[in-house]
Write a protein that holds these residues in place. Structure first.
Motif, PDB file in Angstrom:
ATOM      1  N   SER A 105       0.850  -1.867   0.096  1.00 20.41           N
ATOM      2  CA  SER A 105      -0.018  -0.149   0.318  1.00 20.41           C
ATOM      3  C   SER A 105       0.705   1.027   0.132  1.00 20.41           C
ATOM      4  O   SER A 105       2.421   1.039   0.697  1.00 20.41           O
ATOM      5  CB  SER A 105      -0.677   0.184   1.182  1.00 20.41           C
ATOM      6  N   ALA A 106       0.240   2.684  -0.428  1.00 16.59           N
ATOM      7  CA  ALA A 106       0.966   3.819  -0.744  1.00 16.59           C
ATOM      8  C   ALA A 106       0.740   4.209   0.677  1.00 16.59           C
ATOM      9  O   ALA A 106       1.687   5.141   0.942  1.00 16.59           O
ATOM     10  CB  ALA A 106       0.535   4.611  -1.807  1.00 16.59           C
ATOM     11  N   SER A 107      -0.196   3.633   2.011  1.00 13.28           N
ATOM     12  CA  SER A 107       0.034   4.310   2.744  1.00 13.28           C
ATOM     13  C   SER A 107       0.355   3.025   4.226  1.00 13.28           C
ATOM     14  O   SER A 107      -0.503   2.926   4.980  1.00 13.28           O
ATOM     15  CB  SER A 107      -1.514   4.808   3.094  1.00 13.28           C
ATOM     16  N   TRP A 108       0.897   2.092   3.490  1.00  6.90           N
ATOM     17  CA  TRP A 108       1.701   0.896   4.184  1.00  6.90           C
ATOM     18  C   TRP A 108       2.407   1.390   5.837  1.00  6.90           C
ATOM     19  O   TRP A 108       1.467   0.771   6.552  1.00  6.90           O
ATOM     20  CB  TRP A 108       2.424   0.186   4.082  1.00  6.90           C
ATOM     21  N   THR A 109       2.377   2.852   5.998  1.00  5.59           N
ATOM     22  CA  THR A 109       3.322   2.851   6.955  1.00  5.59           C
ATOM     23  C   THR A 109       1.984   3.024   8.074  1.00  5.59           C
ATOM     24  O   THR A 109       2.406   2.732   9.124  1.00  5.59           O
ATOM     25  CB  THR A 109       3.973   4.714   7.053  1.00  5.59           C
TER      26      THR A 109
ATOM     27  N   GLU B  85       6.086   2.346   2.322  1.00  5.80           N
ATOM     28  CA  GLU B  85       5.782   2.474   1.053  1.00  5.80           C
ATOM     29  C   GLU B  85       7.139   3.222   0.329  1.00  5.80           C
ATOM     30  O   GLU B  85       7.795   3.288   0.775  1.00  5.80           O
ATOM     31  CB  GLU B  85       4.643   3.645   1.578  1.00  5.80           C
ATOM     32  N   GLY B  86       6.654   2.213  -0.664  1.00  9.86           N
ATOM     33  CA  GLY B  86       7.830   2.892  -1.570  1.00  9.86           C
ATOM     34  C   GLY B  86       8.775   1.909  -2.417  1.00  9.86           C
ATOM     35  O   GLY B  86       9.371   2.047  -3.318  1.00  9.86           O
TER      36      GLY B  86
ATOM     37  N   THR C 218      -5.345  -5.728   2.181  1.00 12.08           N
ATOM     38  CA  THR C 218      -5.627  -4.896   0.520  1.00 12.08           C
ATOM     39  C   THR C 218      -6.126  -3.533   0.935  1.00 12.08           C
ATOM     40  O   THR C 218      -6.927  -2.938   1.023  1.00 12.08           O
ATOM     41  CB  THR C 218      -5.983  -6.023  -0.414  1.00 12.08           C
ATOM     42  N   SER C 219      -5.494  -2.979   0.202  1.00 11.28           N
ATOM     43  CA  SER C 219      -5.473  -1.602  -0.131  1.00 11.28           C
ATOM     44  C   SER C 219      -5.647  -1.603  -1.907  1.00 11.28           C
ATOM     45  O   SER C 219      -6.293  -0.375  -2.748  1.00 11.28           O
ATOM     46  CB  SER C 219      -4.201   0.069  -0.505  1.00 11.28           C
ATOM     47  N   GLN C 220      -5.613  -2.655  -2.613  1.00 10.91           N
ATOM     48  CA  GLN C 220      -6.028  -2.913  -3.772  1.00 10.91           C
ATOM     49  C   GLN C 220      -7.629  -2.850  -4.345  1.00 10.91           C
ATOM     50  O   GLN C 220      -8.711  -2.870  -3.041  1.00 10.91           O
ATOM     51  CB  GLN C 220      -5.252  -4.296  -4.946  1.00 10.91           C
TER      52      GLN C 220
ATOM     53  N   VAL D  72     -11.877  -9.977   2.264  1.00 12.61           N
ATOM     54  CA  VAL D  72     -11.454  -9.473   1.334  1.00 12.61           C
ATOM     55  C   VAL D  72     -12.036  -8.707   1.742  1.00 12.61           C
ATOM     56  O   VAL D  72     -12.497  -7.912   1.152  1.00 12.61           O
ATOM     57  CB  VAL D  72     -11.840  -9.552  -0.755  1.00 12.61           C
ATOM     58  N   ILE D  73     -11.087  -7.510   2.441  1.00 12.70           N
ATOM     59  CA  ILE D  73     -11.005  -6.353   2.888  1.00 12.70           C
ATOM     60  C   ILE D  73     -10.142  -5.447   2.323  1.00 12.70           C
ATOM     61  O   ILE D  73      -9.210  -5.720   2.579  1.00 12.70           O
ATOM     62  CB  ILE D  73     -10.490  -6.354   4.628  1.00 12.70           C
ATOM     63  N   GLU D  74     -10.593  -4.554   1.687  1.00 17.13           N
ATOM     64  CA  GLU D  74     -10.585  -2.992   0.684  1.00 17.13           C
ATOM     65  C   GLU D  74     -10.035  -1.928   2.495  1.00 17.13           C
ATOM     66  O   GLU D  74     -11.284  -1.616   2.595  1.00 17.13           O
ATOM     67  CB  GLU D  74     -11.238  -2.599   0.098  1.00 17.13           C
ATOM     68  N   ILE D  75      -8.609  -1.385   2.397  1.00 15.28           N
ATOM     69  CA  ILE D  75      -8.986  -0.547   3.268  1.00 15.28           C
ATOM     70  C   ILE D  75      -9.022   0.608   3.213  1.00 15.28           C
ATOM     71  O   ILE D  75      -7.257   0.701   1.359  1.00 15.28           O
ATOM     72  CB  ILE D  75      -7.213  -0.490   4.527  1.00 15.28           C
ATOM     73  N   LEU D  76      -9.612   1.127   3.156  1.00 17.46           N
ATOM     74  CA  LEU D  76      -9.473   3.028   2.504  1.00 17.46           C
ATOM     75  C   LEU D  76      -8.195   3.837   3.605  1.00 17.46           C
ATOM     76  O   LEU D  76      -8.298   3.784   4.363  1.00 17.46           O
ATOM     77  CB  LEU D  76     -10.855   4.019   3.441  1.00 17.46           C
TER      78      LEU D  76
END
Length: 526
Positions: free
Chosen positions: A34-38, A105-106, A149-151, A177-181
Motif C-alpha cells: 500500500s502507498a500508505s503502509w506506514t 511504502e514505496g 489490501t489497498s488494491q 477481501v477487506i479493502e482498506i480505505l
C-alpha cells in the motif's frame, strides 16, 4: 513457501490440536504494498495484538484455534505458520513485532498477484496440517481466509476466481477481501479512539460454489479491531441456539394451550465478553456451573438448545432497571444450514414481523426458560425468567429478570418536593459543568485492559525476536517450536468494548426494518 517438508519438520510446524473445535482456523494475508503502509502497519499491528491477547486470555474452548499470517510485498512470505493461539501469545507477539519492522511504502510495486499466491500456499499448508492432525486423532476441518489490501477488491476477486478454479476448496469456509480505505492524514491517537465504529459495508460475490465476502474498512485501530473481533463470535451453524415460543394466533388468552405454540428459531450472540472469562480460576479452567446454571444463559459454547416461552407482554415504561441483571445477549433469526431455504425465509420474516409489532406497541416480552434438566429430586423443575427488548434493528435483546426468591426487601423514600437553595445552587452548577452526550458510546472509554492482559501473557522469546531483514532465515524453513506462555489472569472489573452497538428503540424508530405483518401477531399481541 516450500510445501514439501519432512515428517519431523511437519510435526514441529503443525502441532496436533488438543480438542476438536467448531471454530475455523484463520489465515490472515496482509498486502504490504500500500502507498500508505506506514500508517496501516501501525494500526493493523495494534488492532491484531489487542484482539489476540483477548483470545489468549479467555477461558473455555479457544475461539481462534489456529492462526497463520502471510505478508505480501514483492512475493508472499509466511511470518507465522499454523500455530495454536491459546498459550502461544509470546510467539504471536514476536510475529507482530516482525510485521511492524517491515519496510515502509514505496519499496514494492502494487498490482501483483502475491495475495492470491498466499491463498494457494495457505490452503496447501492447511491441507498438510489437517492430514497430520487426522493421523493424530484430532480434526479441524475448516479454514477462513482474510485478505487485507489497498488494491481494488473487484480486481482481487477476479484474480482469486482465475487462480482458484482448479484448487481443492473443500476445507475453505469463506474468503474475506477487506479493502482498506486510504486517509490523507494520520489522526492523533486520542481523536482516533472517538471514531464511531460502524458496520463495514460489504457484499457477497458468489464464485467457485462459495461466497467471497467483500468489505471496505477505514485504516484506524477501532475499525480493524472490530473486524478481528468477529473471530471471537461463535461460528457453529449445525443447529439453532434458541427456540422462542409464542402462543399461536387465532386463540384467545383463555383458550390457548401449551400445545398451540408458534416457534421462532433463533441464534444467540454475545453482546459483550464476560469479564469472568478473563479472570480464570485456580486451575485455569472455567467452572461447569457457570454454563449450566438455571439462572444464566451462555452463547459460548453453544452446547444446549434454549427454549424461552413467552408468558406475558410488558409495557416498556413499566420495567424497572433495578430488577434486570446478568449479561445481555442478542437474539437473531437462525442461520442453521440444516433448515431448508423456505423454512429459513419464513422464520426470518416472522422474526422481523415480531420486532416491528413490539416496536409499534412499545412492548417488551416476559419469557420463561424451560429447564433442560430436572433437579436431583426429579419432581422439582426450576424456571428462570427473561425480558426480551426490541430495537430499531432486526434483533432482540434478552436479559435475565429478577424473581421473587432472589429479590431483597428495600424501601425507597419519596423525593422531596422542596429543598434549600443553598444546596440546590451548587448541585445545579456542578451539573452545568458536565459535558453532555446524546447517547453512551462505550468506544469512548478505555480501561487499559489490553495492556494488563499483555503484561500477564508476555514472556520473551529468545529465538524469535524481530531481526533485521538481512539476518532473517529463509521463510520456507520451519521455525523451532517455542515453549508456551502460561498465565493466570486476575479478576477484572471492566469488560472490553462490545462487538456491536445495540441501539434502543427510542433512538431511531423510523429505521426499523419493515416487513409484512402477519395477522396472527396482532391477534396474539392483543
Amino acid at each position: 513457501m516450500n510445501s514439501r517438508k519432512l515428517l519431523s519438520e511437519t510435526q514441529r510446524t503443525f502441532p496436533a490440536a488438543k480438542v476438536h473445535c467448531q471454530q475455523p482456523s484463520r489465515i490472515l494475508i496482509v498486502d504490504a504494498t500500500s502507498a500508505s503502509w506506514t500508517n496501516t502497519c501501525s494500526v493493523l499491528s495494534e488492532a491484531l495484538e489487542n484482539t489476540l491477547c483477548l483470545a489468549c486470555s479467555l477461558t473455555g474452548p479457544c475461539r481462534v484455534p489456529l492462526l497463520s499470517l502471510y505478508v505480501v510485498q514483492n512475493q508472499q512470505e509466511c511470518l507465522l505458520p499454523f500455530t495454536q493461539v491459546k498459550e502461544n501469545f509470546a510467539r504471536i507477539q514476536a510475529c507482530i513485532s516482525e510485521l511492524r519492522s517491515l519496510p515502509r511504502e514505496g519499496c514494492f510495486p502494487q498490482g501483483g498477484n502475491g495475495a492470491v499466491q498466499a491463498v494457494q500456499d495457505g490452503l496447501q499448508q492447511f491441507k498438510q496440517y489437517s492430514r497430520h492432525t487426522a493421523a493424530g486423532g484430532s480434526t479441524n476441518s475448516s479454514v477462513e481466509i482474510t485478505i487485507l489490501t489497498s488494491q481494488s477488491s473487484k480486481e482481487m476477486v477476479k484474480q482469486l476466481e482465475k487462480k482458484l478454479k482448479d484448487v481443492d476448496l473443500v476445507s475453505l469456509r469463506r474468503i474475506q477481501v477487506i479493502e482498506i480505505l486510504k486517509r490523507d492524514f494520520l489522526e492523533p491517537e486520542d481523536v482516533e479512539q472517538h471514531v464511531p465504529a460502524e458496520e463495514p459495508s460489504s457484499n457477497d460475490i458468489a464464485i467457485l460454489g462459495m461466497d467471497i465476502d467483500v468489505q471496505t474498512i477505514e485504516d484506524n485501530v477501532i475499525s480493524l479491531e472490530m473486524l478481528f473481533k468477529t473471530w471471537l463470535h461463535v461460528y457453529g451453524t449445525e443447529r439453532e441456539h434458541l427456540h422462542l415460543l409464542l402462543p399461536s394466533g387465532g386463540f384467545s388468552h383463555a383458550t390457548a394451550t401449551k400445545t398451540t405454540l408458534m416457534c421462532l428459531k433463533c441464534d444467540l450472540q454475545e453482546r459483550l465478553l464476560d469479564p469472568a472469562l478473563l479472570s480464570g480460576t485456580v486451575d485455569g479452567t472455567m467452572r461447569a456451573a457457570d454454563l449450566n446454571s438455571p439462572c444464566q444463559m451462555a452463547a459460548w459454547p453453544a452446547t444446549v438448545l434454549y427454549k424461552l416461552q413467552v408468558v406475558k407482554a410488558l409495557k416498556s415504561e413499566g420495567v424497572c432497571e433495578s430488577v434486570v441483571y446478568g449479561l445481555p445477549f442478542i437474539i437473531k433469526p437462525t442461520s442453521c444450514w440444516q433448515l431448508d431455504w423456505d423454512e429459513l425465509e419464513i422464520n426470518q420474516h416472522s422474526f422481523h414481523a415480531l420486532c416491528h409489532s413490539l416496536l409499534k406497541r412499545k412492548w417488551m416480552l416476559l419469557a420463561k426458560r424451560e429447564p433442560q434438566n430436572t433437579s436431583p429430586n426429579w419432581n422439582i423443575m426450576m424456571h428462570s425468567y427473561y425480558i426480551i427488548v426490541p430495537s430499531d434493528s432486526a434483533t432482540l435483546l434478552v436479559k435475565a429478570v429478577a424473581i421473587r426468591e432472589l429479590l431483597l426487601p428495600s424501601t425507597f423514600p419519596a423525593l422531596l418536593a422542596e429543598h434549600p437553595e443553598r444546596v440546590h445552587g451548587p448541585i445545579e452548577s456542578a451539573l452545568n459543568s458536565l459535558e453532555v452526550e446524546v447517547a453512551y458510546n462505550p468506544l469512548h472509554l478505555k480501561s487499559n485492559l489490553y495492556k494488563y492482559l499483555k503484561s500477564m501473557l508476555y514472556k520473551p522469546l529468545h529465538r524469535q525476536q524481530a531481526q533485521p531483514r538481512d539476518q532473517r532465515p529463509e521463510r520456507h524453513q520451519p521455525k523451532q517450536q517455542q515453549s508456551r506462555a502460561k498465565a493466570t489472569v486476575a479478576p477484572l472489573l471492566m469488560a472490553p468494548s462490545p462487538v456491536q452497538v445495540f441501539r434502543p428503540a427510542a433512538v431511531r424508530k423510523d429505521s426499523c426494518e419493515r416487513s409484512l405483518l402477519p395477522k396472527e401477531y396482532d391477534e396474539f399481541l392483543q
